[in-house]
Write a protein that holds these residues in place. Structure first.
Motif, PDB file in Angstrom:
ATOM      1  N   LEU A 102       6.481   6.561   6.177  1.00 49.59           N
ATOM      2  CA  LEU A 102       5.291   6.189   5.223  1.00 49.59           C
ATOM      3  C   LEU A 102       4.578   7.386   4.422  1.00 49.59           C
ATOM      4  CD1 LEU A 102       3.403   3.857   7.945  1.00 49.59           C
ATOM      5  CD2 LEU A 102       5.081   2.992   5.947  1.00 49.59           C
TER       6      LEU A 102
ATOM      7  N   GLU B 276       0.850   5.103   2.672  1.00 47.39           N
ATOM      8  CA  GLU B 276       0.722   3.618   2.265  1.00 47.39           C
ATOM      9  C   GLU B 276       1.176   2.848   3.419  1.00 47.39           C
ATOM     10  OE1 GLU B 276       1.787   2.355  -1.405  1.00 47.39           O
ATOM     11  OE2 GLU B 276       0.418   3.810  -2.577  1.00 47.39           O
ATOM     12  N   PRO B 277       0.799   1.560   3.841  1.00 45.87           N
ATOM     13  CA  PRO B 277       1.258   1.088   4.899  1.00 45.87           C
ATOM     14  C   PRO B 277       2.785   0.419   4.063  1.00 45.87           C
ATOM     15  CG  PRO B 277      -0.425  -0.475   3.613  1.00 45.87           C
ATOM     16  CD  PRO B 277      -0.451   1.141   3.229  1.00 45.87           C
ATOM     17  N   ASN B 278       3.518  -0.383   5.499  1.00 48.52           N
ATOM     18  CA  ASN B 278       4.750  -0.984   4.920  1.00 48.52           C
ATOM     19  C   ASN B 278       4.247  -2.110   3.872  1.00 48.52           C
ATOM     20  OD1 ASN B 278       5.359  -0.050   7.852  1.00 48.52           O
ATOM     21  ND2 ASN B 278       6.840   0.376   6.549  1.00 48.52           N
TER      22      ASN B 278
ATOM     23  N   TRP C 271       1.683  -4.818   5.205  1.00 49.28           N
ATOM     24  CA  TRP C 271       1.759  -4.859   6.796  1.00 49.28           C
ATOM     25  C   TRP C 271       0.516  -4.548   7.518  1.00 49.28           C
ATOM     26  CZ3 TRP C 271       4.000  -8.202  10.123  1.00 49.28           C
ATOM     27  CH2 TRP C 271       3.933  -7.772  11.563  1.00 49.28           C
ATOM     28  N   ASP C 272      -0.449  -5.306   8.296  1.00 49.37           N
ATOM     29  CA  ASP C 272      -1.615  -4.855   8.724  1.00 49.37           C
ATOM     30  C   ASP C 272      -1.478  -4.883  10.216  1.00 49.37           C
ATOM     31  OD1 ASP C 272      -1.493  -7.549   9.583  1.00 49.37           O
ATOM     32  OD2 ASP C 272      -3.285  -8.140   8.346  1.00 49.37           O
TER      33      ASP C 272
END
Length: 308
Positions: free
Chosen positions: A258, A261-263, A283-284
């Motif tokens: 990463l 930023e998230p996936n 993705w959270d």
């Protein structure tokens, strides 16, 4: 003879000329999966999301593997086999064998052809879209950073010929690994070699979207008519493109590599009138969340980027 995208194991929700005229056409744009450095929970969540509501097409803009090893390609193949829709994938720089130089120079895509697809520049078309893959990865060069990509004149000519051969009325899309414009978050990032020349060719052929990755940063860039000076290190001539040619980047969809930023992956919705929406699905930890769309200068597109 044009190469075709990988066929689905199961039928998508809508496909081909029979796609309902008023239904939006949906593309899941994935990038930089990096099997070998993947996050298993994210891969499982992505597979479940795409199985729950299959898009009309999955487009993967390169770096399916981390080191180009056979077991990484096989893991990517298993993931693709589980999808219930057509898949178009192009290689990235990580998909060339990096540790055994003879194969990298003599047959750099041998494992890709055995495990992923017979072609590195596939073409997909149905009743709504025409999608052309462009390979921007290079086996080497007179520089130390071999991750840098380039659009050679021969590859660009082949891509332009395939775009020109598409039937009229289709929304035209190009999928490649390296970015054609730097993201707004990193304006000094290097664009793919030959970016300005390629964007001009895409504009001539009426391309609406260019999907890429490599930087692990999500972005939706300005139309190509404003891109001449932004394609750093490629050409100084401005591009007088007509129409909303929009360049879309995806973050890394499933890897642990990463960069603030998230996936995420991009969900692209194409209306019957040709209007385009681009939503980043981030993705959270439990699912793929989307933020309300916001207007950009790439009208009529809207973009949703994952929170940094």
């Amino acid at each position: 003879m044009q190469a075709e995208a990988m066929p689905p194991r199961g039928a998508p929700r809508h496909q081909g000329p029979g796609h309902p005229a008023r239904a939006p056409y949906r593309i899941a744009h994935l990038s930089d999966l990096h099997f070998g450095a993947e996050l298993p929970a994210v891969v499982a969540g992505l597979a479940a999301e795409l199985a729950r509501d299959p898009p009309d097409l999955v487009a993967i803009s390169g770096d399916l593997t981390m080191r180009g090893r056979r077991h990484e390609f096989l893991a990517a193949r298993r993931f693709i086999d589980g999808l219930r829709c057509p898949v178009l994938a192009v290689p990235g720089n990580h998909d060339l064998v990096g540790y055994w130089r003879p194969q990298r120079y003599l047959d750099p895509y041998a494992r890709w052809r055995r495990c992923i697809a017979p072609e590195v520049e596939p073409v997909f078309q149905d009743g709504r879209v025409g999608v052309v893959g462009l390979n921007t990865a290079r086996r080497g060069g007179w520089y130390l950073d071999w991750s840098r990509g380039r659009v050679s004149r021969a590859r660009l000519a082949r891509c332009e010929a395939r775009l020109a051969a598409l039937p009229p009325g289709l929304l035209r899309i190009v999928v490649a690994h390296h970015p054609f414009l730097p993201p707004q978050a990193d304006p000094m990032a290097r664009a793919v070699g030959g970016a300005a020349r390629a964007l001009a060719a895409f504009a001539r052929q009426g391309v609406r979207l260019v999907l890429s990755g490599h930087l692990h940063v999500a972005d939706i860039a300005q139309p190509a008519r404003a891109a001449g000076g932004a394609a750093r290190g490629t050409a100084t001539a401005s591009i007088a493109a007509e129409g909303p040619l929009t360049v879309v980047l995806s973050a890394t969809t499933t890897s642990r590599r990463l960069r603030g930023e998230p996936n995420a992956f991009n969900e692209i919705r194409i209306a019957p009138d040709g209007g385009v929406e681009v939503f980043a699905r981030a993705w959270d930890g439990a699912g793929w969340a989307a933020v309300a769309p916001q207007a950009t200068d790439a009208t009529p597109s809207v973009a949703v980027l994952p929170a940094s």
